[in-house]
Scaffold this motif. Structure first.
Motif, PDB file in Angstrom:
ATOM      1  N   GLU A  76       0.809  -1.215   0.000  1.00 55.20           N
ATOM      2  CA  GLU A  76       0.000   0.000   0.000  1.00 55.20           C
ATOM      3  C   GLU A  76       0.843   1.266   0.000  1.00 55.20           C
ATOM      4  OE1 GLU A  76      -3.672   2.160   2.387  1.00 55.20           O
ATOM      5  OE2 GLU A  76      -3.041   0.146   2.990  1.00 55.20           O
ATOM      6  N   LYS A  77       1.872   1.314   0.827  1.00 54.85           N
ATOM      7  CA  LYS A  77       2.699   2.520   0.897  1.00 54.85           C
ATOM      8  C   LYS A  77       3.401   2.782  -0.430  1.00 54.85           C
ATOM      9  CE  LYS A  77       3.478   2.483   5.857  1.00 54.85           C
ATOM     10  NZ  LYS A  77       4.452   2.360   6.936  1.00 54.85           N
ATOM     11  N   LYS A  78       3.930   1.744  -1.034  1.00 56.05           N
ATOM     12  CA  LYS A  78       4.616   1.894  -2.317  1.00 56.05           C
ATOM     13  C   LYS A  78       3.639   2.358  -3.397  1.00 56.05           C
ATOM     14  CE  LYS A  78       7.923  -0.486  -5.240  1.00 56.05           C
ATOM     15  NZ  LYS A  78       8.806  -1.643  -5.339  1.00 56.05           N
ATOM     16  N   ILE A  79       2.456   1.793  -3.406  1.00 61.95           N
ATOM     17  CA  ILE A  79       1.437   2.181  -4.383  1.00 61.95           C
ATOM     18  C   ILE A  79       1.040   3.641  -4.182  1.00 61.95           C
ATOM     19  CG2 ILE A  79      -0.946   1.802  -5.135  1.00 61.95           C
ATOM     20  CD1 ILE A  79      -0.462  -1.215  -4.366  1.00 61.95           C
ATOM     21  N   ARG A  80       0.835   4.040  -2.944  1.00 59.66           N
ATOM     22  CA  ARG A  80       0.444   5.425  -2.666  1.00 59.66           C
ATOM     23  C   ARG A  80       1.557   6.407  -3.037  1.00 59.66           C
ATOM     24  NH1 ARG A  80      -4.336   6.218  -0.052  1.00 59.66           N
ATOM     25  NH2 ARG A  80      -5.343   4.364   0.795  1.00 59.66           N
ATOM     26  N   ARG A  81       2.818   6.040  -2.812  1.00 55.30           N
ATOM     27  CA  ARG A  81       3.941   6.904  -3.230  1.00 55.30           C
ATOM     28  C   ARG A  81       3.957   7.063  -4.746  1.00 55.30           C
ATOM     29  NH1 ARG A  81       6.912   4.031   0.706  1.00 55.30           N
ATOM     30  NH2 ARG A  81       7.787   2.713  -0.921  1.00 55.30           N
ATOM     31  N   GLN A 137      -7.792   6.968  -3.514  1.00 53.42           N
ATOM     32  CA  GLN A 137      -9.033   6.837  -2.760  1.00 53.42           C
ATOM     33  C   GLN A 137      -8.736   6.688  -1.273  1.00 53.42           C
ATOM     34  OE1 GLN A 137     -12.110   7.128  -4.077  1.00 53.42           O
ATOM     35  NE2 GLN A 137     -11.061   7.596  -5.992  1.00 53.42           N
ATOM     36  N   LYS A 138      -9.485   7.389  -0.449  1.00 53.66           N
ATOM     37  CA  LYS A 138      -9.299   7.303   1.004  1.00 53.66           C
ATOM     38  C   LYS A 138      -9.966   6.057   1.572  1.00 53.66           C
ATOM     39  CE  LYS A 138      -8.590  12.179   1.638  1.00 53.66           C
ATOM     40  NZ  LYS A 138      -8.951  13.419   2.253  1.00 53.66           N
ATOM     41  N   ASN A 139     -11.096   5.664   0.994  1.00 55.29           N
ATOM     42  CA  ASN A 139     -11.797   4.472   1.448  1.00 55.29           C
ATOM     43  C   ASN A 139     -10.962   3.244   1.078  1.00 55.29           C
ATOM     44  OD1 ASN A 139     -13.622   2.081   0.730  1.00 55.29           O
ATOM     45  ND2 ASN A 139     -14.987   3.383   1.953  1.00 55.29           N
ATOM     46  N   GLU A 140     -10.611   2.440   2.070  1.00 52.94           N
ATOM     47  CA  GLU A 140      -9.727   1.287   1.853  1.00 52.94           C
ATOM     48  C   GLU A 140     -10.282   0.309   0.821  1.00 52.94           C
ATOM     49  OE1 GLU A 140      -6.559   0.218   3.169  1.00 52.94           O
ATOM     50  OE2 GLU A 140      -6.511   2.375   3.532  1.00 52.94           O
ATOM     51  N   GLU A 141     -11.562  -0.020   0.930  1.00 51.94           N
ATOM     52  CA  GLU A 141     -12.135  -0.992  -0.004  1.00 51.94           C
ATOM     53  C   GLU A 141     -12.134  -0.449  -1.431  1.00 51.94           C
ATOM     54  OE1 GLU A 141     -16.046  -3.740  -0.786  1.00 51.94           O
ATOM     55  OE2 GLU A 141     -15.547  -3.187   1.272  1.00 51.94           O
TER      56      GLU A 141
END
Length: 77
Positions: free
Chosen positions: A20-25, A35-39
């Motif tokens: 997740e962190k790598k994807i968000r970076r 998207q803020k909503n996890e799902e």
């Protein structure tokens, strides 16, 4: 200068890591809406994985299983 090849390489590394962190970076670097909503976030990531030609089979299988479990399909849109 923008390099399509570098963009795709970085995209694939981020998506296929399922980190997740790598994807968000990666998304932040290229101005991709996160998207803020996890799902909703993971639904988009897993759909993207399923639609990248050459995605590793084990990553694609995990993505398809998650989508099915959450009542979705690999189809974009």
């Amino acid at each position: 200068m923008f390099s399509r090849e570098k963009f795709i390489k970085e995209r694939n590394e981020a998506l296929f890591s399922l980190d997740e962190k790598k994807i968000r970076r990666y998304c932040k670097k290229y101005g991709v809406t996160i998207q803020k909503n996890e799902e909703v976030f993971w639904r988009g990531i897993y759909k993207a994985v399923c639609n990248v030609e050459g995605a590793p089979q084990e990553v694609k299988e995990k993505a398809m299983a998650w989508l099915k479990e959450h009542g979705s399909t690999p189809k974009m849109g």
